[in-house]
Design an enzyme around this catalytic site. Structure first.
Site, PDB file in Angstrom:
ATOM      1  CG  ASP A   1      -2.034  -1.048   1.116  1.00  0.00           C
ATOM      2  OD1 ASP A   1      -2.058  -1.794   0.127  1.00  0.00           O
ATOM      3  OD2 ASP A   1      -2.857  -1.123   2.042  1.00  0.00           O
TER       4      ASP A   1
ATOM      5  CG  ASP B   1      -3.360  -4.992  -3.127  1.00  0.00           C
ATOM      6  OD1 ASP B   1      -3.264  -5.597  -4.210  1.00  0.00           O
ATOM      7  OD2 ASP B   1      -3.974  -5.455  -2.149  1.00  0.00           O
TER       8      ASP B   1
END
Length: 297
Positions: free
Chosen positions: A137, A158
């Site tokens: 992230d 991600d």
């Protein structure tokens, strides 16, 4: 225009970046340039929603580093874990923010969970020649329209995520571990564009393989890679459904003109699309950003 200087070594208006931001009168409409001199700034930084247009201007991204190490398990002032959305090293909530020639790093390290380097929840955000470094992230591209130009973004899980309409122009995306994911878009239903990568490069560390271009954090995720150079770290199928087959029908995953060892249009997931040359012409910055031209400050 207001000018503020910051240097960790002194001989400037402030030694800490947050002090410089806090010195700007709340609600002031005067555009402000903060010149950040080379150094390592170990601090968590917030640009509040009522800040005026700010240009955070470094001299050299490799020598001008803002770094912190919160992760989702770090305990906050209330004694509770921060969770993902409070881990950012740089947190931008004000519209018309620009950063140039700096590094924003979350140094929490691999395997520590969600740990955001740049949390950008604001409209008309611009990052030029910025390094965004982290693991899981790394970049939260939140609400509004964003433009990332000639940036280096690295991570593993991600590491570009959120609902923004964002253009990534000539950026390098570097993957730090195998079986990982570059994007996790949460594009709102009805939005014309989510993440669009133009003339970017995807690389992997030594031995890194099976990296997916994206997976849908929300059902209507949209991600397009246009003229992207991909090394062998990219998985042949390209896209992952996050274990939710229904999202194959609602998400939009697209490519045009991919090159390199990782470009394998004939092997891509059959629910993704290869754009035609005519379709790819629509992926112009002004159109993607709905008339906003991310030049000037």
């Amino acid at each position: 225009m207001r000018m503020i200087t910051v240097s960790a070594q002194g001989e400037a208006d402030y030694r800490r970046l947050q002090e410089a931001i806090d010195s700007i009168p709340a609600g002031s409409g005067e555009a402000t340039t903060i010149r950040l001199r080379p150094g390592i700034y170990e601090e968590k930084v917030t640009v509040p929603k009522d800040a005026p247009p700010i240009l955070l201007l470094g001299e050299d991204a490799e020598r001008t580093i803002v770094t912190w190490s919160d992760n989702a398990h770090t305990l906050g002032p209330d004694g509770e874990p921060l969770g993902t959305f409070r881990t950012g090293t740089l947190n931008v909530f004000a519209a018309n923010f620009t950063a140039e020639n700096v590094t924003i790093r979350n140094a929490s390290g691999p395997g520590t969970g969600q740990a955001v380097a740049a949390f950008v929840d604001a409209d008309r955000a611009v990052f030029r020649r910025v390094r965004l470094l982290g693991d899981q992230d790394t970049l939260y591209a939140g609400g509004g329209k964003h433009y990332y130009d000639d940036c280096c973004i690295e991570g593993d899980v991600d590491y570009i995520f959120g609902p923004a309409t964002a253009v990534f122009d000539r950026c390098r995306l570097h993957n730090k571990r195998s079986r990982s994911y570059i994007t996790a878009a949460s594009t709102p239903e009805g939005a014309a564009f989510g993440y669009v990568f133009l003339d970017c490069e995807i690389t992997g560390g030594d031995g890194v393989r099976d990296v997916y271009l994206g997976r849908p954090w929300r059902p209507y995720a949209h991600t397009a890679f246009i003229r992207t150079r991909m090394d062998g770290c990219v998985a042949p199928e390209g896209w992952h459904n996050w274990g939710q087959p229904d999202r194959e029908k609602t998400s939009r995953y697209e490519e045009y003109g991919s090159t390199g060892e990782g470009a394998a249009p004939e092997k891509r997931a059959d629910w993704s699309r290869q754009l035609s040359a005519e379709e790819a012409k629509d992926y112009r910055i002004l159109r993607i950003l709905d008339g906003w031209h991310p030049e000037g400050y």
